[in-house]
Design an enzyme around this catalytic site. Structure first.
Site, PDB file in Angstrom:
ATOM      1  N   LYS A   9       0.808  -1.245   0.084  1.00 50.20           N
ATOM      2  CA  LYS A   9      -0.010  -0.161  -0.016  1.00 50.20           C
ATOM      3  C   LYS A   9       0.971   1.275  -0.089  1.00 50.20           C
ATOM      4  CE  LYS A   9      -3.708  -2.313   2.273  1.00 50.20           C
ATOM      5  NZ  LYS A   9      -5.065  -1.794   3.425  1.00 50.20           N
ATOM      6  N   TYR A  49     -12.323  -2.189  -4.002  1.00 52.01           N
ATOM      7  CA  TYR A  49     -12.993  -2.410  -2.649  1.00 52.01           C
ATOM      8  C   TYR A  49     -14.256  -2.315  -2.569  1.00 52.01           C
ATOM      9  CZ  TYR A  49      -8.283  -2.366  -0.213  1.00 52.01           C
ATOM     10  OH  TYR A  49      -6.923  -2.760   0.132  1.00 52.01           O
ATOM     11  N   PHE A  57     -15.696   3.050   6.962  1.00 49.75           N
ATOM     12  CA  PHE A  57     -14.658   3.349   6.641  1.00 49.75           C
ATOM     13  C   PHE A  57     -14.217   3.297   5.005  1.00 49.75           C
ATOM     14  CE2 PHE A  57     -14.429  -1.161   7.346  1.00 49.75           C
ATOM     15  CZ  PHE A  57     -14.022  -1.662   6.280  1.00 49.75           C
ATOM     16  N   ARG A  85      -1.509 -14.421   4.231  1.00 48.67           N
ATOM     17  CA  ARG A  85      -2.256 -13.666   5.279  1.00 48.67           C
ATOM     18  C   ARG A  85      -1.502 -13.995   6.726  1.00 48.67           C
ATOM     19  NH1 ARG A  85      -6.937 -11.470   4.147  1.00 48.67           N
ATOM     20  NH2 ARG A  85      -7.881 -11.804   6.165  1.00 48.67           N
ATOM     21  N   THR A  91      -5.151  -7.313  10.418  1.00 39.27           N
ATOM     22  CA  THR A  91      -5.469  -6.040   9.766  1.00 39.27           C
ATOM     23  C   THR A  91      -5.184  -4.955  10.540  1.00 39.27           C
ATOM     24  OG1 THR A  91      -7.455  -7.175   8.676  1.00 39.27           O
ATOM     25  CG2 THR A  91      -7.574  -4.782   8.394  1.00 39.27           C
ATOM     26  N   ASN A 112      -1.804   0.183   6.719  1.00 37.91           N
ATOM     27  CA  ASN A 112      -1.477  -0.978   7.202  1.00 37.91           C
ATOM     28  C   ASN A 112      -0.743  -1.835   6.243  1.00 37.91           C
ATOM     29  OD1 ASN A 112      -3.604  -1.857   5.422  1.00 37.91           O
ATOM     30  ND2 ASN A 112      -4.618  -3.274   6.760  1.00 37.91           N
ATOM     31  N   HIS A 115      -2.188  -5.481   1.645  1.00 31.40           N
ATOM     32  CA  HIS A 115      -3.531  -6.133   1.390  1.00 31.40           C
ATOM     33  C   HIS A 115      -3.079  -7.508   1.031  1.00 31.40           C
ATOM     34  CE1 HIS A 115      -7.544  -6.998   0.194  1.00 31.40           C
ATOM     35  NE2 HIS A 115      -6.830  -7.660  -1.020  1.00 31.40           N
ATOM     36  N   GLU A 126      -9.336 -10.708  -7.622  1.00 26.32           N
ATOM     37  CA  GLU A 126      -8.529  -9.550  -7.515  1.00 26.32           C
ATOM     38  C   GLU A 126      -7.549  -9.974  -8.519  1.00 26.32           C
ATOM     39  OE1 GLU A 126      -7.500  -9.707  -3.193  1.00 26.32           O
ATOM     40  OE2 GLU A 126      -9.556  -8.923  -2.553  1.00 26.32           O
TER      41      GLU A 126
HETATM   42  P1  CMP Z   1      -7.506  -4.650   3.546  1.00 22.73           P
HETATM   43  O1  CMP Z   1      -6.965  -6.084   3.842  1.00 22.73           O
HETATM   44  O2  CMP Z   1      -6.794  -3.848   2.306  1.00 22.73           O
HETATM   45  O3  CMP Z   1      -8.987  -4.778   3.189  1.00 22.73           O
HETATM   46  C1  CMP Z   1      -9.756  -3.630   3.581  1.00 22.73           C
HETATM   47  C2  CMP Z   1      -9.077  -2.488   4.226  1.00 22.73           C
HETATM   48  O4  CMP Z   1      -9.916  -1.366   4.921  1.00 22.73           O
HETATM   49  C3  CMP Z   1      -8.386  -3.088   5.591  1.00 22.73           C
HETATM   50  O5  CMP Z   1      -7.260  -3.818   4.930  1.00 22.73           O
HETATM   51  C4  CMP Z   1      -7.937  -1.827   6.139  1.00 22.73           C
HETATM   52  O6  CMP Z   1      -6.963  -1.215   5.587  1.00 22.73           O
HETATM   53  C5  CMP Z   1      -9.262  -0.802   5.727  1.00 22.73           C
HETATM   54  N1  CMP Z   1      -9.915  -0.726   7.135  1.00 22.73           N
HETATM   55  C6  CMP Z   1     -10.204   0.466   8.024  1.00 22.73           C
HETATM   56  N2  CMP Z   1     -10.849   0.089   8.926  1.00 22.73           N
HETATM   57  C7  CMP Z   1     -11.316  -1.036   8.948  1.00 22.73           C
HETATM   58  C8  CMP Z   1     -12.124  -1.937   9.817  1.00 22.73           C
HETATM   59  N3  CMP Z   1     -12.751  -1.132  11.100  1.00 22.73           N
HETATM   60  N4  CMP Z   1     -12.094  -3.037   9.688  1.00 22.73           N
HETATM   61  C9  CMP Z   1     -11.446  -3.453   8.451  1.00 22.73           C
HETATM   62  N5  CMP Z   1     -10.738  -3.064   7.569  1.00 22.73           N
HETATM   63  C10 CMP Z   1     -10.460  -1.956   7.653  1.00 22.73           C
END
Ligand code: CMP
Length: 137
Positions: A9, A49, A57, A85, A91, A112, A115, A126
């Site tokens: 990211k 997404y 969010f 994972r 996450t 974070n 992904h 994806e």
């Molecule tokens: P990702 O694996 O990219 O998938 C969705 C993204 O939403 C997740 O990582 C986070 O970076 C973001 N996100 C932000 N807030 C939340 C939340 N409360 N729960 C899950 N994903 C979140």
């Protein structure tokens, strides 16, 4: 043999830790079958997404994902979806196990670092979002 999609990211790309993150994959039995650095448009991020579009969010997630370039790759190996994972960690980096990518490189639940596809079915969707068959080797 499975394939999964990984996105490094904007936060991790800006921190110049792309190589360190790819090393985690390669050192743990995953192989890079395709890779590119791209700047997502708002429409790209919203489409990728879309499954989260009703979540509170969603807006922040999209804004963050278009805040700078990302490095997208197809990772291949035995149990690649679960392995990726496991290497990423939870996450929310505050909950990520020590030694995982998110524990070591992420700042927040939005920024974070990475992904990864959450299932084989979603991995297929994806991967097809970003790569044509001839780009996966
Ligand atoms: P990702 O694996 O990219 O998938 C969705 C993204 O939403 C997740 O990582 C986070 O970076 C973001 N996100 C932000 N807030 C939340 C939340 N409360 N729960 C899950 N994903 C979140």
């Amino acid at each position: 043999m499975e394939q999964t999609l990984s996105i490094i990211k904007p936060d991790a790309v800006a921190k110049n830790v792309v190589g360190k993150i790819l090393d985690r994959f390669e050192s743990n039995g995953l192989r890079v079958a395709a890779m590119k650095k791209i700047q997502l448009s708002k429409a790209d991020a919203e489409a990728f997404y879309a499954v989260h579009k009703e979540r509170p969010f969603f807006g922040e997630l999209v804004e963050f994902m278009i805040s700078g370039p990302v490095v997208v790759s197809v990772l291949e190996g035995e149990n690649a979806v679960a392995k990726n994972r496991e290497l990423m960690g939870a996450t929310d980096p505050k909950e990520a196990a020590p030694g995982t990518i998110r524990a070591d490189f992420a700042q927040s639940i939005d920024a974070n670092a990475v992904h990864g596809s959450d299932s084989l079915e979603n991995a297929k969707i994806e991967i097809a979002f970003f790569f044509s068959r001839r780009e996966i080797l």
